[in-house]
Motif scaffolding. Structure first.
Motif, PDB file in Angstrom:
ATOM      1  N   UNK A  23       0.829  -1.208   0.000  1.00 46.75           N
ATOM      2  CA  UNK A  23       0.000   0.000   0.000  1.00 46.75           C
ATOM      3  C   UNK A  23       0.864   1.260   0.000  1.00 46.75           C
ATOM      4  N   UNK A  24       1.869   1.275   0.850  1.00 50.21           N
ATOM      5  CA  UNK A  24       2.736   2.455   0.912  1.00 50.21           C
ATOM      6  C   UNK A  24       3.619   2.568  -0.328  1.00 50.21           C
ATOM      7  N   UNK A  25       4.075   1.416  -0.835  1.00 49.52           N
ATOM      8  CA  UNK A  25       4.896   1.451  -2.041  1.00 49.52           C
ATOM      9  C   UNK A  25       4.128   2.009  -3.224  1.00 49.52           C
ATOM     10  N   UNK A  26       2.865   1.593  -3.361  1.00 52.55           N
ATOM     11  CA  UNK A  26       2.048   2.103  -4.460  1.00 52.55           C
ATOM     12  C   UNK A  26       1.737   3.580  -4.251  1.00 52.55           C
ATOM     13  N   UNK A  27       1.516   4.001  -3.013  1.00 58.09           N
ATOM     14  CA  UNK A  27       1.250   5.408  -2.743  1.00 58.09           C
ATOM     15  C   UNK A  27       2.434   6.280  -3.153  1.00 58.09           C
ATOM     16  N   UNK A  28       3.657   5.817  -2.839  1.00 58.62           N
ATOM     17  CA  UNK A  28       4.835   6.628  -3.136  1.00 58.62           C
ATOM     18  C   UNK A  28       5.259   6.551  -4.601  1.00 58.62           C
ATOM     19  N   UNK A  29       4.950   5.438  -5.272  1.00 63.50           N
ATOM     20  CA  UNK A  29       5.398   5.307  -6.666  1.00 63.50           C
ATOM     21  C   UNK A  29       4.267   5.469  -7.669  1.00 63.50           C
ATOM     22  N   UNK A  30       3.005   5.401  -7.206  1.00 61.98           N
ATOM     23  CA  UNK A  30       1.886   5.452  -8.135  1.00 61.98           C
ATOM     24  C   UNK A  30       1.909   6.686  -9.004  1.00 61.98           C
ATOM     25  N   UNK A  31       2.146   7.851  -8.384  1.00 65.76           N
ATOM     26  CA  UNK A  31       2.169   9.097  -9.152  1.00 65.76           C
ATOM     27  C   UNK A  31       3.347   9.111 -10.116  1.00 65.76           C
ATOM     28  N   UNK A  32       4.508   8.604  -9.651  1.00 65.63           N
ATOM     29  CA  UNK A  32       5.682   8.584 -10.518  1.00 65.63           C
ATOM     30  C   UNK A  32       5.484   7.616 -11.680  1.00 65.63           C
ATOM     31  N   UNK A  33       4.964   6.399 -11.381  1.00 61.78           N
ATOM     32  CA  UNK A  33       4.738   5.426 -12.453  1.00 61.78           C
ATOM     33  C   UNK A  33       3.704   5.947 -13.445  1.00 61.78           C
ATOM     34  N   UNK A  34       2.639   6.567 -12.921  1.00 64.21           N
ATOM     35  CA  UNK A  34       1.621   7.121 -13.810  1.00 64.21           C
ATOM     36  C   UNK A  34       2.204   8.229 -14.679  1.00 64.21           C
ATOM     37  N   UNK A  35       2.999   9.101 -14.066  1.00 63.78           N
ATOM     38  CA  UNK A  35       3.638  10.177 -14.829  1.00 63.78           C
ATOM     39  C   UNK A  35       4.606   9.608 -15.854  1.00 63.78           C
ATOM     40  N   UNK A  36       5.398   8.616 -15.433  1.00 64.45           N
ATOM     41  CA  UNK A  36       6.350   7.999 -16.354  1.00 64.45           C
ATOM     42  C   UNK A  36       5.617   7.336 -17.514  1.00 64.45           C
ATOM     43  N   UNK A  37       4.513   6.653 -17.210  1.00 64.96           N
ATOM     44  CA  UNK A  37       3.737   6.009 -18.264  1.00 64.96           C
ATOM     45  C   UNK A  37       3.153   7.046 -19.220  1.00 64.96           C
ATOM     46  N   UNK A  38       2.657   8.148 -18.674  1.00 64.69           N
ATOM     47  CA  UNK A  38       2.110   9.208 -19.513  1.00 64.69           C
ATOM     48  C   UNK A  38       3.181   9.755 -20.449  1.00 64.69           C
ATOM     49  N   UNK A  39       4.392   9.928 -19.928  1.00 65.62           N
ATOM     50  CA  UNK A  39       5.487  10.424 -20.759  1.00 65.62           C
ATOM     51  C   UNK A  39       5.860   9.410 -21.837  1.00 65.62           C
TER      52      UNK A  39
END
Length: 732
Positions: free
Chosen positions: A625-641
């Motif tokens: 849960x905490x790992x997804x919270x901290x990386x979710x925005x980064x992974x989503x941003x990276x995927x968008x890029x």
């Protein structure tokens, strides 16, 4: 000062020696810029595998009759029966024959048996065919083609002066077609870069809330791709490179470098927000995000290393180049980004403290929702992915011809005109070449006249010293299942003596045989490397197996979308894609290898942060849960890029670039949304503490030799004051 490990040491060293690092990369970019033109000049249009029967047949037919290719001029808008047209064309042909680069010239008025077929059925157009002598190198060949094209264009003016006011010229032929396609690919790549980089920068400004921080990943990506051109030029002297190599290397270089730069800068801002000075924040970011990037690049490289197992030069070259660009993206990110952070220092704003706690942010809430319903979420997401992959069951594998090229290319228009207006369409055939006489070959070929797949058996003819050929005209398509089955039957019942069976179907059969031969080794190398790397990263044998299974399901859905779009034409009007009628086997292997590597890329991003919490003693569900919270925005941003970059390639004009671009776009979207946000939390919840299981011997091995960085001291253990107002460092 705390020792944070080797990767942190790299970041710290590059931070301190930023001017030297900058100088090295500027020189690398300069060399890459100088190499780019030579790379495109050396691209080959026909990169079929060598050493197989279907290709050897053409070598036998061409023995002793070497040429530098054929240039065909379509002279349109003229009265082909008029004397002025005859005189202008005949005089021009005689002048061309004196050119030292020209081997043969054919035209409608030269009295040859083929001359009448070079006049259009409506009498308003004619063809001039020019066979070139072999050129010394690609540069000379290019200059020859440009010069000849210019001379052919000049015929139109002479014809208009001779009373043909509508005369115009279009130039094509195999040599011009290959050159024009390479130039189109180059324009596609340049346009994709020009569009994707500013859009990427804009997205990063939104993500980071500042232009300086946003510019670092974009600048790193540009440097990485530019420097990679020197690597490609080196490969071009070792093996033939085609358009796919440059496309994928450029695409992956941009995507990976931007992703890695995003992860590093985001972690740097997080460490700055925790109170560390720029140098220490860089070291801590490299000790965590840098380690993740190293493993990510190695997993991508491992996925692409499988391409080296194929005995196909095009795939082997792509594999070698892909491994190189993955490693170059890693090196660029870990060195150049650290130097840029040193120049920027306090100009990059520290991350503001989030009002959401580790357990109450958006992605934590999403993970919590999934963890309360792991079985329904896992089953529904898996079912959705499998449903998206159903079109793959009816997929057709073909080698695209003109249908994979845009109709507005002049050379493509010439080919279409030869078929529609001159009746020069080549009927789909299986071609048999034998070292025998035409009479003997005709007698043998007669048995195939009653075959269900054969519409006509044409008389055999001599094509060289003791070499004859015969064409078996097909009832169906040139590459369909019936044609491929006929190839197999003919090869089982050959004419006496040495013989070769070729044609489009035979080339496809030989190519698929090579792929099937190399596939077990390629898959084995890739999976073994993935398991070893993820085990070294996590200390678990369960996590690698789970990740591989999830990626296989995800890739199946990706190929289902590709089949729907490129074989059946769904979304053609919206996406502006070419309907090719199937998937190229090259593209299937390429998309699988690169998409598999990218899927593992995001897996490593997420696992890296989850593992940090596990090593601090947090239970598995909370760590997820905490790992997804901290990386979710980064992974989503990276995927968008990544989607921004890949979508620009999906908007190319050449079919195979469209397939690669759209395939990787879909793969990233599926992986970053359905897989990372839903399927991974669900399966990790179901597995619980078994996520981190390994047999006792392997666990001890990992504890002793596992590739890990030192555990970071908690924020507050080692801090320096942060001046949020200071604009820079006086030492700059």
């Amino acid at each position: 000062m705390t020792t944070l490990g080797a990767i942190a040491g790299v970041g710290r060293w590059c931070f301190r020696h930023r001017w030297w690092v900058l100088l090295i990369w500027v020189l690398a970019v300069g060399a890459g810029g100088a190499s780019a033109g030579a790379v495109f000049d050396r691209l080959v249009g026909d990169n079929n595998p060598r050493g197989v029967e279907s290709i050897e047949a053409f070598d036998v037919l061409g023995a002793g009759n070497e040429s530098g290719g054929t240039v065909v001029a379509l002279v349109d808008g003229v009265d082909a029966a008029s004397a002025p047209v005859r005189n202008v064309v005949s005089l021009f042909a005689e002048d061309l024959r004196t050119d030292p680069a020209v081997k043969e010239v054919a035209h409608p008025f030269d009295g040859s048996p083929a001359a009448p077929a070079m006049i259009a059925r409506d009498g308003r157009a004619l063809l001039i065919s020019v066979v070139l002598k072999p050129a010394e190198d690609d540069r000379v060949k290019g200059e020859t083609i440009d010069g000849l094209t210019g001379r052919l264009d000049g015929i139109a003016a002479k014809l208009r002066a001779a009373g043909q006011p509508d005369a115009k010229i279009k130039v094509g032929g195999n040599t011009v077609l290959n050159r024009e396609v390479n130039q189109t690919v180059q324009v596609d790549l340049q346009r994709a870069e020009i569009i994707s980089l500013p859009v990427t920068l804009l997205v990063l400004v939104v993500v980071f809330g500042g232009l300086v921080a946003a510019g670092l990943p974009v600048l790193t990506a540009a440097f990485s791709v530019a420097a990679a051109m020197t690597v490609l030029l080196g490969f071009s002297y070792l093996t033939d490179l085609d358009q796919n190599v440059v496309t994928v290397v450029t695409l992956m270089g941009l995507g990976l470098s931007i992703d890695y730069g995003l992860l590093l800068v985001a972690r740097f801002r997080e460490e700055r927000g925790a109170g560390f000075d720029p140098e220490e924040a860089t070291a801590r970011a490299w000790a965590t995000a840098g380690r993740t990037i190293m493993f990510s690049a190695l997993t991508v490289a491992a996925a692409l290393a499988g391409l080296l197992m194929f005995d196909i030069s095009a795939l082997a070259a792509l594999g070698a180049a892909g491994v190189s660009i993955a490693l170059m993206a890693m090196v660029t990110s870990l060195t150049f980004t650290a130097a840029l952070l040193a120049f920027a220092r306090n100009r990059i704003k520290p991350a503001a403290a989030s009002k959401d706690s580790d357990d109450h942010g958006f992605f934590a809430r999403l993970s919590g929702f999934v963890q309360r319903r792991p079985w329904p979420v896992a089953l529904l997401t898996a079912a959705a992915l499998i449903a998206m992959g159903l079109p793959l069951l009816t997929a057709t594998v073909i080698l695209p011809q003109l249908e994979g090229l845009p109709d507005d290319l002049e050379s493509v228009q010439v080919e279409h005109a030869r078929t529609a207006r001159f009746g020069l369409e080549s009927a789909p055939t299986v071609l048999v070449v034998a070292r025998t006489t035409p009479e003997q070959l005709t007698a043998w070929a007669g048995r195939w006249s009653t075959d269900a797949a054969v519409a006509e058996v044409r008389p055999a003819r001599a094509t060289g010293h003791d070499i004859s050929q015969v064409q078996l005209v097909l009832r169906g398509g040139a590459q369909d299942e019936a044609a491929q089955a006929l190839v197999e039957r003919v090869r089982d019942d050959r004419p006496p003596g040495e013989s070769w069976v070729t044609g489009d179907a035979a080339i496809l059969v030989d190519l698929m045989d090579l792929i099937y031969d190399g596939l077990p080794w390629a898959v084995g190398v890739t999976l073994l490397a993935m398991v070893l790397l993820l085990f070294a990263f996590t200390g678990s044998v369960v996590v690698p197996i789970k990740a591989i299974l999830a990626n296989v399901i995800s890739l199946g859905s990706t190929f289902g979308v590709l089949v729907a779009v490129f074989e059946y034409g769904y979304g053609e009007d919206v996406l502006h894609t070419l309907t090719i009628g199937g998937l190229s086997p090259f593209i299937v292997v390429i998309v699988f290898a690169f998409a598999f590597g990218l899927s593992m890329d995001y897996e490593v991003f997420l696992l890296g942060r989850i593992k940090e919490y596990v090593e601090r003693g947090v239970d598995s569900d909370t760590a997820v849960r905490r790992g997804l919270q901290h990386t979710g925005r980064i992974i989503t941003s990276a995927a968008l890029l990544m989607v921004v970059v890949f979508a620009c390639f999906a908007g190319a004009r050449v079919g195979q670039i469209e397939e690669v671009g759209l395939g990787l776009t879909v793969a990233v979207l599926i992986d970053a949304t359905i897989v990372r946000c839903l399927l991974v939390p669900a399966t990790m919840t179901l597995l619980g503490r078994w996520n981190w299981w390994a047999p006792a011997p392997l666990r001890r091995l990992h504890e002793k030799f596992g590739l890990r960085e030192a555990t970071l001291p908690e924020p507050g253990a080692e801090r320096a004051p942060v001046d949020l107002v200071k604009a820079g460092d006086p030492r700059d």
